[in-house]
Design a protein around this motif. Structure first.
Motif, PDB file in Angstrom:
ATOM      1  N   THR A  35       3.461  11.848   1.007  1.00  0.00           N
ATOM      2  CA  THR A  35       3.879  10.579   1.700  1.00  0.00           C
ATOM      3  C   THR A  35       3.754   9.530   0.807  1.00  0.00           C
ATOM      4  OG1 THR A  35       1.816  10.035   2.743  1.00  0.00           O
ATOM      5  CG2 THR A  35       3.364  11.546   4.060  1.00  0.00           C
ATOM      6  N   SER A  36       3.893   9.801  -0.747  1.00  0.00           N
ATOM      7  CA  SER A  36       3.719   8.607  -1.611  1.00  0.00           C
ATOM      8  C   SER A  36       4.939   7.695  -1.609  1.00  0.00           C
ATOM      9  CB  SER A  36       3.547   9.241  -2.804  1.00  0.00           C
ATOM     10  OG  SER A  36       4.575  10.297  -3.168  1.00  0.00           O
ATOM     11  N   ASP A  37       6.250   8.290  -0.892  1.00  0.00           N
ATOM     12  CA  ASP A  37       7.419   7.315  -1.039  1.00  0.00           C
ATOM     13  C   ASP A  37       7.099   6.439   0.339  1.00  0.00           C
ATOM     14  OD1 ASP A  37       7.347   9.325   1.030  1.00  0.00           O
ATOM     15  OD2 ASP A  37       9.566   9.514   1.144  1.00  0.00           O
ATOM     16  N   VAL A  38       6.156   6.303   1.179  1.00  0.00           N
ATOM     17  CA  VAL A  38       6.058   5.678   2.233  1.00  0.00           C
ATOM     18  C   VAL A  38       5.197   4.199   1.929  1.00  0.00           C
ATOM     19  CG1 VAL A  38       5.138   5.346   4.518  1.00  0.00           C
ATOM     20  CG2 VAL A  38       6.061   7.482   3.889  1.00  0.00           C
ATOM     21  N   GLN A  39       5.584   3.065   2.425  1.00  0.00           N
ATOM     22  CA  GLN A  39       4.783   1.970   1.802  1.00  0.00           C
ATOM     23  C   GLN A  39       4.360   1.117   3.086  1.00  0.00           C
ATOM     24  OE1 GLN A  39       7.576  -0.021  -0.802  1.00  0.00           O
ATOM     25  NE2 GLN A  39       7.026   1.233  -2.684  1.00  0.00           N
ATOM     26  N   ALA A  40       3.490   0.297   2.909  1.00  0.00           N
ATOM     27  CA  ALA A  40       3.063  -0.656   3.923  1.00  0.00           C
ATOM     28  C   ALA A  40       2.592  -1.928   3.270  1.00  0.00           C
ATOM     29  CB  ALA A  40       1.487  -0.083   4.633  1.00  0.00           C
ATOM     30  N   SER A  41       3.228  -2.872   3.960  1.00  0.00           N
ATOM     31  CA  SER A  41       3.119  -4.174   3.478  1.00  0.00           C
ATOM     32  C   SER A  41       1.952  -4.942   4.213  1.00  0.00           C
ATOM     33  CB  SER A  41       4.203  -5.038   3.746  1.00  0.00           C
ATOM     34  OG  SER A  41       4.172  -6.293   3.110  1.00  0.00           O
ATOM     35  N   VAL A  42       1.028  -5.726   3.557  1.00  0.00           N
ATOM     36  CA  VAL A  42      -0.197  -6.342   4.134  1.00  0.00           C
ATOM     37  C   VAL A  42       0.343  -7.621   4.505  1.00  0.00           C
ATOM     38  CG1 VAL A  42      -2.381  -7.299   3.498  1.00  0.00           C
ATOM     39  CG2 VAL A  42      -1.648  -5.215   2.632  1.00  0.00           C
ATOM     40  N   LEU A  43       0.182  -8.088   5.774  1.00  0.00           N
ATOM     41  CA  LEU A  43       0.637  -9.298   6.390  1.00  0.00           C
ATOM     42  C   LEU A  43      -0.725 -10.329   6.708  1.00  0.00           C
ATOM     43  CD1 LEU A  43       2.579  -7.796   9.496  1.00  0.00           C
ATOM     44  CD2 LEU A  43       3.458  -8.436   7.056  1.00  0.00           C
ATOM     45  N   PRO A  44      -0.173 -11.640   6.750  1.00  0.00           N
ATOM     46  CA  PRO A  44      -1.452 -12.500   6.593  1.00  0.00           C
ATOM     47  C   PRO A  44      -2.563 -12.379   7.421  1.00  0.00           C
ATOM     48  CG  PRO A  44       0.706 -13.604   6.550  1.00  0.00           C
ATOM     49  CD  PRO A  44       1.000 -12.035   6.867  1.00  0.00           C
ATOM     50  N   ASP A  45      -2.497 -11.968   8.881  1.00  0.00           N
ATOM     51  CA  ASP A  45      -3.361 -11.693   9.533  1.00  0.00           C
ATOM     52  C   ASP A  45      -4.085 -10.217   9.505  1.00  0.00           C
ATOM     53  OD1 ASP A  45      -1.620  -9.941  10.747  1.00  0.00           O
ATOM     54  OD2 ASP A  45      -1.606 -10.648  12.699  1.00  0.00           O
ATOM     55  N   GLY A  46      -3.886  -9.529   8.564  1.00  0.00           N
ATOM     56  CA  GLY A  46      -4.696  -8.190   7.976  1.00  0.00           C
ATOM     57  C   GLY A  46      -3.967  -7.122   8.772  1.00  0.00           C
ATOM     58  N   SER A  47      -2.694  -7.314   9.522  1.00  0.00           N
ATOM     59  CA  SER A  47      -2.023  -5.992   9.734  1.00  0.00           C
ATOM     60  C   SER A  47      -1.188  -5.585   8.946  1.00  0.00           C
ATOM     61  CB  SER A  47      -1.165  -6.646  11.287  1.00  0.00           C
ATOM     62  OG  SER A  47      -0.355  -7.664  11.070  1.00  0.00           O
ATOM     63  N   LEU A  48      -0.540  -4.263   9.108  1.00  0.00           N
ATOM     64  CA  LEU A  48       0.182  -3.549   8.401  1.00  0.00           C
ATOM     65  C   LEU A  48       1.731  -3.449   8.856  1.00  0.00           C
ATOM     66  CD1 LEU A  48      -2.356  -0.952   6.653  1.00  0.00           C
ATOM     67  CD2 LEU A  48      -1.813  -3.258   5.967  1.00  0.00           C
ATOM     68  N   LEU A  98       0.978  -1.197   0.082  1.00  0.00           N
ATOM     69  CA  LEU A  98      -0.205   0.167   0.068  1.00  0.00           C
ATOM     70  C   LEU A  98       0.824   1.387   0.085  1.00  0.00           C
ATOM     71  CD1 LEU A  98      -2.555  -1.146   2.851  1.00  0.00           C
ATOM     72  CD2 LEU A  98      -2.358  -1.258   0.125  1.00  0.00           C
ATOM     73  N   ILE A  99       0.309   2.326  -0.684  1.00  0.00           N
ATOM     74  CA  ILE A  99       1.055   3.591  -0.841  1.00  0.00           C
ATOM     75  C   ILE A  99       0.468   4.619  -0.064  1.00  0.00           C
ATOM     76  CG2 ILE A  99       2.334   5.296  -2.359  1.00  0.00           C
ATOM     77  CD1 ILE A  99       3.385   2.238  -2.875  1.00  0.00           C
ATOM     78  N   GLY A 100       1.179   5.573   0.722  1.00  0.00           N
ATOM     79  CA  GLY A 100       0.631   6.595   1.311  1.00  0.00           C
ATOM     80  C   GLY A 100       0.224   7.481   0.282  1.00  0.00           C
ATOM     81  N   ARG A 101      -0.661   8.331   0.520  1.00  0.00           N
ATOM     82  CA  ARG A 101      -0.944   9.393  -0.402  1.00  0.00           C
ATOM     83  C   ARG A 101      -0.399  10.630  -0.259  1.00  0.00           C
ATOM     84  NH1 ARG A 101      -7.105   9.992  -0.775  1.00  0.00           N
ATOM     85  NH2 ARG A 101      -6.718  10.360  -3.160  1.00  0.00           N
ATOM     86  N   GLY A 102      -0.588  11.657  -1.153  1.00  0.00           N
ATOM     87  CA  GLY A 102      -0.124  12.952  -1.155  1.00  0.00           C
ATOM     88  C   GLY A 102       1.282  13.049  -0.921  1.00  0.00           C
TER      89      GLY A 102
END
Length: 720
Positions: A642-655, A636-640
């Motif tokens: 913060t577009s250089d910030v990323q979050a990865s989706v983990l198996p239990d739904g946490s980021l 997932l990518i931060g908007r605006g």
């Protein structure tokens, strides 16, 4: 009162001291919000002058100064009632200009600028007299460091190099140095100096020593960076104290300085609002004193009325009382954050209402532990907290409205104040039992039991709330909340474990059934209470969607690596498998534990009128994964900005963001933005096409016909 329009040269040229009172807030201007825009205005006017074009002076706003009858040495002495941000910034700007002009060899112009910053030596009785503006206590060291530094200033070695004072000075210095170096420096230096000395304007309101500065201060508060309720209250109280400078500063150090630490300046949620914890505390303290429902926007005006009309004691006695209450408040809050170990009854209550997001009840705790009042006996306090917690948790489990909680707290405080303090538990029980509206009644056992028997509780409660309930059940099994000794030696770690579905959300691979009816029955059992448990995050990831039986099944892994008593019970009855019947039986056992932990008085019927339930569902990232709308490992990518910030989706739904794991999109977004923010609209799934995480949630809502209630803004970071 005298009001004049003045240039910086007229404001600063004469020897003088402009002092920011200690009760003013610290310096808060930043590059993004103020410095850049100010420099662009100055640069534009300087460019116009170089081109021979006339321009109107640039207006900076208004400042309020109050004359002091006492002098500091031979220097005229003024207190800055309002406008300290502007005046402090002007001094940083002028000192940075002095450096930039000196470095390009414009010495004469540099000395003209320096005359607006420093008082002549023969006027200075002490080292503090040399600067014409002297900030509030908190900023003085940083201000002195950068303003007194040898030229050229090496910002990297300054003791307060990370302060806004230093950063502001460095920003202006670099901006002016770069601009002076882009062409003939002589004409640029002359133009810049002219604008700084004569091309800017301030409306200066000068008050005599005996004039009331508070009214003007409040009137002008709407400008600039808004003052918090705590800022306004601090200013009001210290103005009312009217002490000599030394005594006022001593009182500030002893009774108010703690509010300007990170704990108190941190923004916390208050319903749909976010505010500095200091302002929220003062709101809650005032409610405890007045037994009134006071909105967060009314704090200062009601505080002012309270001091002026309701307070029997002197204003000087108010600060120690507020300070003592604040010390207790901070102690409860910080102790409740500790994940391991024993908590006393009150701090356990604070932890649990934190999970419930019930800030509305904090005034009751302030009243309960008010050091100015008779102490409440320990057994009375325990029963008081038990009744209140039962009322809160039962309503939370049923997802009942919280919109009238502030009204109930005010009503309860009124009743408590009218009765002996040792009757606090009895009064609280009576008031809670008397509530019959859908917004305030105390649910009885049968309603809770009926609801939990089939409710998809995992989809109804926010993760932090549900985890707290499961922790309480585990502690109940370990012998806590009773007179029995603990069987396990310690409470379960708080706000730490993952919530695991025993029958997994994606059960089809390893838990198949034959017909449609069986599939529907199984689906309906996935999210009920009896299918949920707590596991460490590592074990949760290991067993997530696997089978129950076998050497590599969930049951075997839990037997080898888990210490939860609730999971011992699961293993004991599941040697031949885990199915819907066992889930129903476990739901019944867990519900019985809940009703014992959060009990009601004997015979309580929970009679109420009106619509009380909120049937909306909590939809987490895990739900989107289970339906194929998101994939494990997706970025997932931060908007605006913060577009250089990323979050990865983990198996239990946490980021996962960097090396930290968050249970909710809003928790992850708040880590990035450093403020309360809706993570569902912050994170983009497909930035190129503008698809947000919220769009996938809406798709899920339409597909399954459920109303979505994601009140996850308060989700905390999950420890790894």
């Amino acid at each position: 009162m005298e009001t004049k329009v003045r240039t910086p040269h007229e404001v600063f040229f004469m020897p003088q001291r402009l002092l920011v009172p200690l009760f003013q807030r610290p310096y808060v201007w930043t590059r993004e919000k103020q410095w850049s825009m100010l420099w662009e205005d100055i640069r534009r006017h300087a460019d116009l002058r170089r081109q021979g074009r006339k321009s109107s002076p640039h207006f900076l706003g208004a400042v309020v100064l109050q004359n002091q009858s006492a002098s500091v040495g031979n220097l005229p002495y003024w207190t800055i009632i309002d406008g300290q941000q502007r005046l402090t910034t002007m001094q940083l700007l002028l000192d940075a200009a002095h450096q930039a002009l000196t470095l390009v060899g414009a010495d004469t112009l540099a000395r003209q600028v320096e005359d607006l910053i420093r008082n002549p030596e023969h006027f200075c009785g002490s080292s503090e007299d040399r600067f014409k503006v002297w900030p509030t206590n908190r900023d003085r060291a940083a201000f002195n460091d950068v303003m007194a530094a040898a030229l050229p200033v090496d910002y990297t070695i300054l003791p307060h190099r990370d302060s806004r004072m230093t950063q502001g000075h460095q920003f202006f210095s670099e901006a002016m140095t770069d601009w002076l170096a882009t062409g003939a420096y002589e004409s640029r230096a002359e133009a810049l100096t002219h604008v700084l000395l004569n091309g800017l304007q301030l409306v200066v309101i000068q008050l005599e020593a005996d004039e009331d500065s508070q009214e003007i201060f409040e009137t002008l508060n709407a400008r600039g960076t808004p003052l918090t309720a705590a800022d306004l209250i601090k200013n009001f109280v210290f103005q009312r104290l009217d002490l000599p400078a030394a005594e006022s500063e001593a009182s500030y150090e002893k009774h108010w300085k703690l509010f300007e630490t990170a704990f108190w300046e941190n923004e916390v949620g208050a319903g749909r609002n976010a505010m500095a914890r200091s302002s929220l505390f003062l709101n809650q303290w005032l409610i405890a004193q007045t037994a009134e429902n006071i909105g967060v926007r009314e704090v200062f005006s009601r505080f002012k009325y309270f001091v002026t009309h309701d307070l029997d004691a002197a204003v000087g006695d108010l600060l120690p009382a507020i300070h003592r209450a604040a010390i207790d408040y901070q102690s409860w809050t910080e102790t409740a954050r500790v994940k391991d170990g024993v908590l006393d009854r009150l701090t356990l209550f604070v932890y649990r209402i934190g999970a419930l997001d019930s800030e509305a009840t904090k005034p009751l705790l302030i009243w309960l532990r008010d050091p100015a009042l008779e102490p409440v006996a320990a057994d009375v306090e325990n029963r008081f907290l038990t009744h209140l917690e039962s009322w809160l948790v039962r309503r939370s489990l049923l997802r009942l409205s919280t919109q009238s909680y502030s009204d109930l707290v005010a009503l309860l405080l009124q009743e408590l104040k009218e009765n002996p303090r040792q009757d606090a538990a009895t009064v609280t029980e009576r008031v809670l039992r008397e509530q019959t509206s859908g917004n305030l009644y105390w649910p009885a056992d049968e309603e809770v039991r009926t609801w939990l028997a089939t409710a998809p509780i995992y989809r109804r409660l926010r993760r932090g709330r549900l985890r707290m309930v499961l922790e309480a059940i585990e502690d109940h099994l370990r012998g806590y909340d009773s007179d029995r000794p603990s069987y396990a030696g310690q409470r379960v770690a708080r706000d730490h474990h993952a919530i695991e579905h025993i029958l997994p959300q994606q059960w089809q691979t390893h838990w198949p059934v034959d017909d449609v009816a069986s599939r529907l029955t199984r689906d309906n059992h996935v999210h009920v209470l009896g299918n949920l448990t707590l596991l460490t995050r590592g074990l949760n990831s290991k067993v997530s969607n696997g089978p129950w039986l076998g050497e590599t099944g969930k049951r075997a892994y839990i037997a080898q690596h888990d210490v939860m008593l609730m999971n011992n019970d699961v293993r004991a009855v599941s040697a031949d498998g885990w199915d819907e019947q066992k889930i129903d039986e476990r739901t019944e056992h867990m519900t019985r534990a809940i009703l014992e932990i959060w009990s009601t008085p004997a015979g309580h019927a929970g009679i109420h009128s009106g619509i009380a339930t909120q049937p909306s569902s909590y939809i987490g990232v895990d739900a989107l994964i289970s339906e194929g709308l998101l994939k494990v490992g997706q970025t997932l990518i931060g908007r605006g900005r913060t577009s250089d910030v990323q979050a990865s989706v983990l198996p239990d739904g946490s980021l996962q963001v960097e090396d930290r794991i968050f249970e909710s999109p809003s928790g992850a977004a708040r880590f990035v933005k450093k403020r309360k923010i809706n993570g569902w609209t912050f994170w983009a799934v497909d930035a190129a096409n503008g698809i947000r995480l919220d769009d996938l949630r809406s798709q899920y809502s339409l597909q399954f016909g459920v109303d979505v209630a994601n009140d996850d803004d308060q989700e905390s970071e999950v420890a790894e």
